[in-house]
Design a protein around this motif. Structure first.
Motif, PDB file in Angstrom:
ATOM      1  N   GLN A 252       0.926  -1.128  -0.320  1.00 50.52           N
ATOM      2  CA  GLN A 252       0.471   0.175  -0.170  1.00 50.52           C
ATOM      3  C   GLN A 252       1.097   1.618  -0.276  1.00 50.52           C
ATOM      4  O   GLN A 252       0.287   2.659   0.277  1.00 50.52           O
TER       5      GLN A 252
ATOM      6  N   SER B 276       2.576   4.424  -1.294  1.00 50.34           N
ATOM      7  CA  SER B 276       1.804   5.623  -1.928  1.00 50.34           C
ATOM      8  C   SER B 276       3.029   5.861  -2.959  1.00 50.34           C
ATOM      9  O   SER B 276       2.252   5.898  -4.153  1.00 50.34           O
TER      10      SER B 276
ATOM     11  N   SER C  12      -2.093  -0.599  -4.107  1.00 49.08           N
ATOM     12  CA  SER C  12      -2.470  -0.089  -3.919  1.00 49.08           C
ATOM     13  C   SER C  12      -2.394   0.874  -5.168  1.00 49.08           C
ATOM     14  O   SER C  12      -1.837   0.200  -6.509  1.00 49.08           O
TER      15      SER C  12
END
Length: 589
Positions: free
Chosen positions: A281, A283, A303
């Protein structure tokens, strides 16, 4: 003077009369044994390239090339000694000694090269970098990769980089690491195969404030060293083949968030069973390489904008289905030779769930781009247009661009690499839109127009690509030309109702060793997603854990039945795991 690849050159001429010579390239002169001493006094020489002069044993005893900026001796495997420096050589910026297996020392006068920017001492017999290199405040690239494989075994008489003294392990490289913090300009550091272990990485590594790339592959870490997670400007981290079984101290979200600039993470050849959700996840992470992680079974939901390489992950069973909460956009799953995964997960299901996970505002536009690669021998029936060829051309419905229910195009092919000796191959996809005799190429908008793989593929694989409608008819054209002009970009008659044609082609018959057997395409509408069962999770109940899923999967996999029965088991497996991911995501929110 460029004498590159002169295979019959045994010794160089006398350079005494070439006092103004600025460039001398002797790269690949594999029979060159003797370099005339006059080379050492070429005051105007700026570049000397002796790369891969494998027979060269000695250089002049002293060199005083005061204008020299670049000295390349990489691959001079017979060179025994680096010459003494007569003078300052203050302009030297690049020194490459990689692969000079017999060179044991550097000249002390080299410390006067205070503007040195790139130093490569990889695979040499230098047991410890001289302390003066840590005074090079302009040093941007430092490489000190160790020796490995057959080359190292053929040199048993050379000093080992690592010794055991009085029963205690001492590693000169480990003693050197704390001094790195003084290299304030260092941007790239390579320490592959240096036998570094847990605890050798000092806590003050975060002092390398300019470091952008770090390669520690081939060392021995139990987990990712905690100090590395504080390198806030680090963009590329390589920790492949480090025997790591866990991410250990870096298992928390806060640790990974310290790597705020990380874009590329290489973890191939390790012994993970699963990857923390906090990592997938992250970013900013764009590329996650997990190839040949033979024990990897679980990959959590990804993500935004992730490309994941899973080549040869033979135990992989689960790639988490995206939930709407995860906001998965533009993620690629490249599962070459992951045969167990192909038994458990349907690529078409991953595709549909990917599209469903996109916010409505993004289903149309370029950031919904998605690629899947995994073992499969047949194109799914869902692809309404199929052809036993490497390309396919279909008519597009008239006024397709005005259809609000149209969201994109899915295409695929079945391919195989029929030459195991060639590993670095590429499978590509090209697209064009035709209106009459006019043609416009589809622009992939900085996405990967092709996917490469460095492993032989001896069984059929599926390459599936989804691209949203914005790739066919970019919104920028509508803004520029208006509705009527956009519909008739290649015609002069605004009332022309001739429909466009879409052509998609994969690797042709002359494109390397990749053979495309068949391909397919489908125009995707919102209604195509309605057949996906709406998955609901009761957040008040406990979701199944990974272990439960594995037990359930193993139990089902143990008995063989009809094709339809196998499909039902696969659907149950995928639904259970998707429910699990949805439940976990909702709990967090």
């Amino acid at each position: 003077m460029n004498l590159r690849g002169s295979q019959n050159l045994i010794k160089t001429p006398d350079f005494t009369t070439a006092s103004n010579l600025e460039v001398l390239i002797l790269k690949g002169c594999t029979k060159l044994v003797d370099v005339h001493p006059s080379i050492g006094v070429l005051k105007s020489l700026k570049l000397l390239n002796l790369k891969d002069c494998k027979s060269l044993r000695t250089l002049p005893t002293k060199i005083g090339m005061e204008s020299l900026e670049t000295l390349i001796l990489s691959g001079c495997s017979s060179l025994v000694r680096f010459p003494e420096i007569d003078g300052k050589m203050e302009r030297l910026k690049t020194l490459d000694l990689s692969g000079c297996y017999r060179v044991e020392n550097l000249s002390e006068n080299l410390q006067q090269a205070k503007f040195l920017e790139d130093l490569d001492l990889s695979e040499t017999a230098i047991t410890e970098p001289p302390s003066f290199i840590f005074q090079f405040k302009n040093l941007k690239v430092l490489s000190f990769n160790g020796r490995k494989g057959p080359t190292y075994k053929l040199l048993p008489n050379l000093p080992s980089l690592f010794k055991v003294i009085q029963g205690r392990r001492t590693n000169p490289m480990a003693r050197m690491l704390p001094l790195l913090s003084g290299l304030s300009s260092l941007r790239k550091l390579k320490l592959r195969d240096c036998n570094l272990c847990e605890g050798d990485i000092p806590p003050d590594m975060s002092g390398l404030s300019s470091l952008r790339s770090l390669d520690l592959s081939g060392n021995n870490f139990i987990s990712i060293p905690a100090s590395l997670t504080r390198l806030s400007k680090l963009m590329s981290l390589e920790l492949s083949n480090c025997n790591m079984c866990t991410l250990g101290e870096a298992d928390t979200h806060s640790d990974f968030s310290g790597l705020s600039s990380l874009s590329y993470l290489y973890l191939s050849g390790n012994n993970f069973i699963s990857i923390p959700l906090a990592l997938t996840q992250h970013s900013g992470l764009q590329l996650l390489v997990l190839s040949d992680c033979k024990m990897l079974k679980l990959l959590p939901a990804l993500s935004t904008n992730k490309r994941v390489k899973l080549y040869g992950c033979s135990s992989l069973e689960v790639v988490a289905s995206p939930s709407k909460v995860c906001n998965l956009v533009g993620c690629d799953i490249l599962a070459i030779n992951c045969f167990k995964l192909a038994e458990k997960i349907n690529a078409l299901t991953l595709l549909k769930e990917h599209i469903k996970a996109l916010p409505n505002s993004r289903k149309w536009f370029a950031n919904g781009f998605f690629d899947i690669m995994m073992p499969r021998s047949e194109i799914p029936e869902w692809f309404s247009q199929q052809k036993s060829d490497f390309s396919i051309k279909i008519p597009l419905p008239i006024n397709l661009r005005k259809d609000s229910q149209w969201i994109g195009v899915a295409c695929c092919c079945i391919f195989v690499n029929n030459d195991a000796s060639r590993h670095n191959e590429v499978i590509g996809c090209k697209g064009s839109i035709f209106r009459g005799r006019n043609c416009r190429r589809i622009y992939w908008r900085n996405q990967w127009a092709s996917q490469s793989f460095d492993k032989p593929i001896m069984k059929d694989h599926l390459f599936l690509r989804y691209f949203p409608r914005g790739h066919l008819y970019p919104i920028s054209l509508e803004d520029k030309y208006g509705d009527c002009e956009t519909n008739n970009l290649w015609t002069t008659d605004c009332l022309d109702q001739i429909g466009d044609e879409l052509e998609l082609s994969f690797n042709g018959p002359n494109d390397g060793c990749v053979k495309v057997k068949k391909c397919g395409v489908r125009i995707v509408y919102e209604k195509d997603l309605e057949e996906m069962k709406e998955l609901q999770c009761d957040t008040t109940q406990s979701s199944p854990n990974f272990e439960h899923i594995h037990q359930h999967s193993a139990h089902n996999h143990g008995s063989l039945g009809s094709t339809s029965h196998m499909k039902r088991k696969r659907n149950i497996y995928e639904e259970n795991f998707f429910n699990f991911v949805m439940g976990q995501s909702r709990k967090k929110h």
